[in-house]
Design a protein around this motif. Structure first.
Motif, PDB file in Angstrom:
ATOM      1  N   ARG A 116     -45.324 -23.533  56.354  1.00 20.93           N
ATOM      2  CA  ARG A 116     -44.144 -22.704  56.081  1.00 20.93           C
ATOM      3  C   ARG A 116     -44.611 -21.383  55.500  1.00 20.93           C
ATOM      4  NH1 ARG A 116     -40.590 -24.173  51.796  1.00 20.93           N
ATOM      5  NH2 ARG A 116     -42.215 -25.547  51.042  1.00 20.93           N
ATOM      6  N   ASN A 118     -38.798 -20.204  53.877  1.00 24.67           N
ATOM      7  CA  ASN A 118     -37.700 -20.722  54.707  1.00 24.67           C
ATOM      8  C   ASN A 118     -38.016 -20.706  56.206  1.00 24.67           C
ATOM      9  OD1 ASN A 118     -37.609 -17.932  55.079  1.00 24.67           O
ATOM     10  ND2 ASN A 118     -35.387 -17.908  55.248  1.00 24.67           N
ATOM     11  N   LYS A 166     -41.048 -33.531  59.562  1.00 25.22           N
ATOM     12  CA  LYS A 166     -40.376 -34.231  58.451  1.00 25.22           C
ATOM     13  C   LYS A 166     -40.996 -33.848  57.105  1.00 25.22           C
ATOM     14  CE  LYS A 166     -37.345 -36.544  60.738  1.00 25.22           C
ATOM     15  NZ  LYS A 166     -36.183 -35.719  61.034  1.00 25.22           N
ATOM     16  N   GLU A 180     -39.807 -30.341  56.237  1.00 25.29           N
ATOM     17  CA  GLU A 180     -38.387 -30.373  55.858  1.00 25.29           C
ATOM     18  C   GLU A 180     -38.212 -30.970  54.459  1.00 25.29           C
ATOM     19  OE1 GLU A 180     -36.632 -30.938  60.397  1.00 25.29           O
ATOM     20  OE2 GLU A 180     -36.451 -32.581  58.964  1.00 25.29           O
ATOM     21  N   ASN A 181     -38.877 -32.083  54.198  1.00 28.13           N
ATOM     22  CA  ASN A 181     -38.743 -32.747  52.890  1.00 28.13           C
ATOM     23  C   ASN A 181     -39.254 -31.862  51.756  1.00 28.13           C
ATOM     24  OD1 ASN A 181     -37.538 -35.040  53.950  1.00 28.13           O
ATOM     25  ND2 ASN A 181     -39.481 -36.097  54.234  1.00 28.13           N
ATOM     26  N   SER A 193     -31.794 -24.065  54.272  1.00 32.17           N
ATOM     27  CA  SER A 193     -31.984 -24.045  55.727  1.00 32.17           C
ATOM     28  C   SER A 193     -33.379 -23.514  56.021  1.00 32.17           C
ATOM     29  CB  SER A 193     -30.925 -23.194  56.421  1.00 32.17           C
ATOM     30  OG  SER A 193     -31.057 -21.840  56.067  1.00 32.17           O
ATOM     31  N   ILE A 194     -33.868 -23.887  57.187  1.00 29.55           N
ATOM     32  CA  ILE A 194     -35.217 -23.490  57.596  1.00 29.55           C
ATOM     33  C   ILE A 194     -35.158 -23.056  59.057  1.00 29.55           C
ATOM     34  CG2 ILE A 194     -35.897 -25.848  58.177  1.00 29.55           C
ATOM     35  CD1 ILE A 194     -38.684 -25.172  56.959  1.00 29.55           C
ATOM     36  N   ASN A 241     -35.407 -33.440  66.624  1.00 28.46           N
ATOM     37  CA  ASN A 241     -35.335 -33.510  65.165  1.00 28.46           C
ATOM     38  C   ASN A 241     -34.115 -32.759  64.617  1.00 28.46           C
ATOM     39  OD1 ASN A 241     -37.814 -34.877  63.773  1.00 28.46           O
ATOM     40  ND2 ASN A 241     -38.579 -33.914  65.637  1.00 28.46           N
ATOM     41  N   TRP A 263     -32.759 -29.798  65.190  1.00 29.46           N
ATOM     42  CA  TRP A 263     -32.735 -28.356  65.001  1.00 29.46           C
ATOM     43  C   TRP A 263     -31.788 -27.773  66.046  1.00 29.46           C
ATOM     44  CZ3 TRP A 263     -36.521 -25.145  62.177  1.00 29.46           C
ATOM     45  CH2 TRP A 263     -37.287 -25.888  61.277  1.00 29.46           C
ATOM     46  N   LYS A 274     -32.406 -25.140  61.158  1.00 25.95           N
ATOM     47  CA  LYS A 274     -31.923 -26.437  60.725  1.00 25.95           C
ATOM     48  C   LYS A 274     -31.335 -26.302  59.333  1.00 25.95           C
ATOM     49  CE  LYS A 274     -32.923 -31.327  60.396  1.00 25.95           C
ATOM     50  NZ  LYS A 274     -33.895 -32.378  60.647  1.00 25.95           N
ATOM     51  N   LEU A 312     -30.596 -27.814  56.002  1.00 24.45           N
ATOM     52  CA  LEU A 312     -31.173 -28.917  55.230  1.00 24.45           C
ATOM     53  C   LEU A 312     -30.240 -29.430  54.153  1.00 24.45           C
ATOM     54  CD1 LEU A 312     -34.763 -27.452  54.765  1.00 24.45           C
ATOM     55  CD2 LEU A 312     -34.015 -29.125  56.464  1.00 24.45           C
ATOM     56  N   TYR A 331     -28.947 -33.067  54.408  1.00 21.63           N
ATOM     57  CA  TYR A 331     -29.898 -34.181  54.458  1.00 21.63           C
ATOM     58  C   TYR A 331     -30.287 -34.628  53.067  1.00 21.63           C
ATOM     59  CZ  TYR A 331     -30.200 -33.346  59.408  1.00 21.63           C
ATOM     60  OH  TYR A 331     -29.890 -33.213  60.734  1.00 21.63           O
TER      61      TYR A 331
END
Length: 156
Positions: free
Chosen positions: A72, A76, A98, A101-102, A111-112, A127, A129, A151, A153, A156
């Protein structure tokens, strides 16, 4: 398989994974010329350098070999996701997405986004997105298409 945080010592390994991942793509998807232009970005692109030196991410090791990585940068954006050709279709891309994201959720990011290649686009869709747009870019005078994706987030 071992998932671990990337360290500054991994830079050359990240470039190797990146290069191998691109060079192993079927030429029905990307031509030899496209693969050469794209893979050379590991040495010629300032944004790539910023991602591997300032970004945060994970590397997957399997059988004492670096199989894939995700980073990343900025916080973001999933800026890099690459898996070596001989480790494709073994769930490593899913594991890396994953993990990214986590980590982002843990840091309070709601969000990413990413720029997905023709190859990674179906993986991101799988996944959950969402495609924002398709864009044409030029690398070393060669045309490429990619997908801007996002996505949320916070659900989630």
């Amino acid at each position: 398989m071992n998932l671990r945080q990337i360290t500054i010592k991994d830079q050359i390994n990240l470039k190797r994974i990146y290069f191998d991942s691109i060079q192993s793509i079927d030429e029905k998807i990307y031509s030899k010329e496209q693969k050469l232009a794209w893979s050379s970005q590991a040495w010629n692109n300032l944004e790539f350098h910023k991602s591997i030196t300032k970004g945060k991410g994970f590397i997957v090791e399997d059988l004492n070999k670096n199989a894939g990585f995700a980073l990343r940068y900025p916080k973001n954006k999933l800026s890099l996701l690459y898996v070596r050709g001989d480790f494709r279709r073994k769930g490593i891309g899913n594991i890396l997405i994953k993990a990214i994201e986590n980590e982002a959720i843990h840091e309070g990011i709601s969000s990413i986004k990413t720029d997905a290649s023709l190859l990674s686009y179906p993986l991101f869709l799988k996944n959950y997105w969402k495609k924002v747009s398709k864009e044409k870019i030029i690398i070393q005078k060669i045309i490429f298409y990619r997908y801007k994706m996002l996505k949320n987030l916070s659900t989630y």
